[in-house]
Design a protein around this motif. Structure first.
Motif, PDB file in Angstrom:
ATOM      1  N   CYS A  21      -2.888   2.607  -6.070  1.00 52.36           N
ATOM      2  CA  CYS A  21      -2.448   3.775  -5.293  1.00 52.36           C
ATOM      3  C   CYS A  21      -2.438   5.027  -6.174  1.00 52.36           C
ATOM      4  N   TRP A  70      -2.480  -3.487  -4.800  1.00 52.40           N
ATOM      5  CA  TRP A  70      -3.112  -2.229  -4.419  1.00 52.40           C
ATOM      6  C   TRP A  70      -3.137  -1.255  -5.592  1.00 52.40           C
ATOM      7  N   THR A 120      -6.014 -10.047  -5.232  1.00 55.68           N
ATOM      8  CA  THR A 120      -5.044 -10.916  -4.566  1.00 55.68           C
ATOM      9  C   THR A 120      -4.347 -11.752  -5.624  1.00 55.68           C
ATOM     10  N   THR A 162      -3.481   7.706  -1.390  1.00 57.06           N
ATOM     11  CA  THR A 162      -4.626   6.846  -1.131  1.00 57.06           C
ATOM     12  C   THR A 162      -4.356   5.488  -1.768  1.00 57.06           C
ATOM     13  N   ALA A 163      -4.716   4.433  -1.066  1.00 52.28           N
ATOM     14  CA  ALA A 163      -4.530   3.082  -1.593  1.00 52.28           C
ATOM     15  C   ALA A 163      -5.770   2.258  -1.309  1.00 52.28           C
ATOM     16  N   LYS A 164      -6.196   1.468  -2.291  1.00 47.75           N
ATOM     17  CA  LYS A 164      -7.332   0.573  -2.092  1.00 47.75           C
ATOM     18  C   LYS A 164      -6.959  -0.817  -2.593  1.00 47.75           C
ATOM     19  N   PRO A 165      -7.398  -1.855  -1.907  1.00 49.86           N
ATOM     20  CA  PRO A 165      -7.107  -3.216  -2.376  1.00 49.86           C
ATOM     21  C   PRO A 165      -7.730  -3.447  -3.747  1.00 49.86           C
ATOM     22  N   LEU A 166      -6.962  -4.014  -4.643  1.00 52.09           N
ATOM     23  CA  LEU A 166      -7.418  -4.224  -6.012  1.00 52.09           C
ATOM     24  C   LEU A 166      -7.668  -5.701  -6.305  1.00 52.09           C
ATOM     25  N   ASP A 170       0.823  -1.197   0.000  1.00 55.39           N
ATOM     26  CA  ASP A 170       0.000   0.000   0.000  1.00 55.39           C
ATOM     27  C   ASP A 170       0.861   1.253   0.000  1.00 55.39           C
ATOM     28  N   THR A 205      -1.592  -8.958  -1.483  1.00 57.31           N
ATOM     29  CA  THR A 205      -2.623  -8.071  -2.017  1.00 57.31           C
ATOM     30  C   THR A 205      -2.017  -7.103  -3.021  1.00 57.31           C
TER      31      THR A 205
END
Length: 330
Positions: free
Chosen positions: A276, A274, A173, A167-171, A159, A272
């Motif tokens: 970003c 991410w 796996t 800002t980071a969000k899980p994208l 992240d 994961t």
């Protein structure tokens, strides 16, 4: 004179393009890479850096055979130059979005494997649907790099590291499992335990970060002395497909390389992925549109290899990458 101009009192002042050249060279580590980023020539970058150093009366870079590094003076200049470039980029985005929110440049930073095997097959559809958005996909991303100033969106294993302006969000796996060519397994056997796999020829990607693997996997890595070390996902995949040995590859690549065989061993790691970006980036309509496209590519409902829970490749048959099946849909 290019790069250095004279103000009304006769003193020279740096051209804005000199600052952009300086930031690009500092971030990429070479004048050649900076030229490619800015779509110009290496002699132009060199001239601009020379002009800037002459104007400031200080050497900003240490030049070497492997590239350039910032001097102490260069480090002091970089912080302020980077801030200037970020502010100028914000101005450009604001103006362009006001005039035409669906047009302009968007830069995505990814690793070579993700860029080539995941984004590459999808990009033509996006270009047809959004002809006024010009994508730049930078596949030189390294896991330890920050999100550089020229980058709008970054896809990375890790992240934002707590950066307040990010800002980071899980994208998705990625499940890294051991794969080999059928020919290799027919010749040398197919191990079903990690300790047995350690005795085989092991193909290793230099960028695979062990800190994301569990202790058992790290123990295997200590035992499995690599027979081949690469820093290219493309070269690694092709070597394994031709029987060079066993290697850890994300199962997400399998729809594009169905000839590979996964060993009957659980995945070595499931990190994961991410998405970003700098907090201000999503104020740009075109960046937001590209981000939506990226999220759709990694939709785990349609592509089970991106799910948090591991799905064995033997269950992939009913799904496929669009570009890998020449237009065949499930």
């Amino acid at each position: 004179m290019t790069g250095v101009r004279m103000d009304g009192r006769g003193a020279s002042r740096a051209d804005w393009d000199d600052i952009k050249a300086f930031v690009a060279a500092a971030e990429t580590g070479s004048f050649g890479a900076a030229a490619r980023r800015l779509r110009t020539t290496q002699p132009t970058i060199t001239r601009r850096i020379d002009d800037l150093e002459t104007r400031l009366g200080a050497r900003l870079f240490n030049r070497g055979l492997r590239g350039v590094t910032l001097t102490r003076a260069g480090e002091l200049v970089f912080d302020r130059a980077f801030t200037m470039q970020r502010a100028f980029g914000d101005i450009e985005r604001l103006v362009l979005d006001a005039e035409n929110p669906n047009a302009g440049d968007v830069t995505i930073a990814v690793s070579e494997g993700i860029g080539g095997y995941i984004l590459g097959p999808e990009v033509a559809d996006f270009m047809r649907e959004h002809p006024a958005i010009r994508l730049a996909i930078d596949c030189g991303f390294h896991p330890d790099n920050p999100v550089d100033g020229h980058v709008d969106l970054s896809i990375q294993l890790g992240d934002a590291g707590g950066a307040t302006d990010m800002t980071a969000k899980p994208l998705a796996t990625l499940h890294y499992a051991l794969f080999a060519a059928r020919e290799y397994l027919d010749t040398y056997g197919a191990p079903t335990r990690l300790d047995a796999a350690a005795g085989h020829r092991f193909v290793y990607h230099a960028a695979q970060a062990r800190d994301r693997w569990d202790p058992k996997t790290n123990a295997f890595m200590e035992l499995a002395a690599p027979a081949l070390i690469l820093n290219s996902s493309t070269a690694m995949l092709q070597a394994i497909r031709r029987g060079a040995g066993i290697g850890a590859i994300p199962t997400a690549i399998l729809p594009l390389a169905p000839d590979l065989v996964m060993l009957d061993i659980p995945p070595l790691a499931s990190p994961t992925l991410w998405l970003c970006h700098h907090r201000e980036a999503m104020k740009s309509a075109r960046v937001a549109r590209v981000a939506e496209w990226l999220v759709s590519i990694f939709d785990a409902r349609e592509r089970p290899w991106f799910r948090p829970e591991f799905v064995h490749p033997s269950e992939f048959a009913e799904w496929s990458w669009p570009a890998a099946t020449a237009g065949v849909r499930r």
